[in-house]
Design a protein around this motif. Structure first.
Motif, PDB file in Angstrom:
ATOM      1  N   TRP A   3       0.697  -1.233  -0.081  1.00  0.00           N
ATOM      2  CA  TRP A   3       0.124   0.066   0.038  1.00  0.00           C
ATOM      3  C   TRP A   3       0.728   1.201  -0.023  1.00  0.00           C
ATOM      4  O   TRP A   3       0.734   2.073  -0.750  1.00  0.00           O
ATOM      5  N   GLU A   8      -2.613  -0.261  -5.740  1.00  0.00           N
ATOM      6  CA  GLU A   8      -3.903   0.122  -5.716  1.00  0.00           C
ATOM      7  C   GLU A   8      -4.716  -1.055  -4.902  1.00  0.00           C
ATOM      8  O   GLU A   8      -4.385  -2.162  -5.435  1.00  0.00           O
ATOM      9  N   PHE A   9      -5.385  -0.843  -4.123  1.00  0.00           N
ATOM     10  CA  PHE A   9      -6.648  -1.754  -3.551  1.00  0.00           C
ATOM     11  C   PHE A   9      -7.896  -1.395  -3.592  1.00  0.00           C
ATOM     12  O   PHE A   9      -8.060  -0.051  -3.856  1.00  0.00           O
ATOM     13  N   PRO A  10      -8.782  -2.373  -3.575  1.00  0.00           N
ATOM     14  CA  PRO A  10     -10.026  -1.975  -4.026  1.00  0.00           C
ATOM     15  C   PRO A  10     -10.850  -1.085  -2.826  1.00  0.00           C
ATOM     16  O   PRO A  10     -11.672  -0.493  -3.277  1.00  0.00           O
ATOM     17  N   PHE A  11     -10.293  -0.977  -1.677  1.00  0.00           N
ATOM     18  CA  PHE A  11     -10.730  -0.129  -0.875  1.00  0.00           C
ATOM     19  C   PHE A  11      -9.854   0.238   0.420  1.00  0.00           C
ATOM     20  O   PHE A  11      -8.691  -0.501   0.302  1.00  0.00           O
ATOM     21  N   TYR A  12     -10.060   1.081   1.382  1.00  0.00           N
ATOM     22  CA  TYR A  12      -9.043   1.634   1.997  1.00  0.00           C
ATOM     23  C   TYR A  12      -9.599   1.120   3.507  1.00  0.00           C
ATOM     24  O   TYR A  12     -10.992   1.364   3.731  1.00  0.00           O
ATOM     25  N   PRO A  14      -6.354  -1.637   3.434  1.00  0.00           N
ATOM     26  CA  PRO A  14      -5.899  -2.649   2.679  1.00  0.00           C
ATOM     27  C   PRO A  14      -6.457  -4.073   3.492  1.00  0.00           C
ATOM     28  O   PRO A  14      -6.411  -3.969   4.924  1.00  0.00           O
ATOM     29  N   PRO A  15      -6.936  -4.885   3.021  1.00  0.00           N
ATOM     30  CA  PRO A  15      -7.754  -5.909   3.978  1.00  0.00           C
ATOM     31  C   PRO A  15      -6.702  -6.823   4.701  1.00  0.00           C
ATOM     32  O   PRO A  15      -7.012  -7.268   5.793  1.00  0.00           O
TER      33      PRO A  15
END
Length: 102
Positions: A3, A8-12, A14-15
């Motif tokens: 991160w 890029e991660f699908p949402f903030y 990171p899972p």
């Protein structure tokens, strides 16, 4: 590290950050003989996710070969080493507790 390296991660957030932080808090706070098994399971979960992402999209291996830069390589190696240690240490701890009859 991925991160912070700009992946890029699908949402903030990171899972993986949430999953591993939650698991570490659980293992550290719960005083049960089986609690280290949660850490072992999460280690296995992350390793399986890495292998799956490598097979499906090539992302896991890409992080090791530098697709995300030096930070991505360092972060991936550090994470894989950490979860491998969690898998082995958690499994040993649970096994010892079982043998001790606790």
């Amino acid at each position: 590290m991925l991160w912070a390296s700009g992946v890029e991660f699908p949402f903030y957030p990171p899972p993986g950050l949430l999953i591993l932080a939650g698991g570490a808090a659980f293992v550290g706070l719960v005083k049960r003989a089986w609690a280290p098994g949660v850490g072992a399971f999460l280690g296995l979960f992350v390793i399986a996710g890495f292998v799956l992402s490598s097979v499906v999209s090539g992302a896991g291996i890409g992080y090791l070969t530098g697709d995300a830069g030096a930070g991505g390589v360092i972060g991936t190696v550090t994470q894989l080493a950490g979860v491998a240690v969690a898998l082995v240490a958690g499994s040993i701890a649970v096994g010892r507790e079982r043998r001790a009859g606790r």
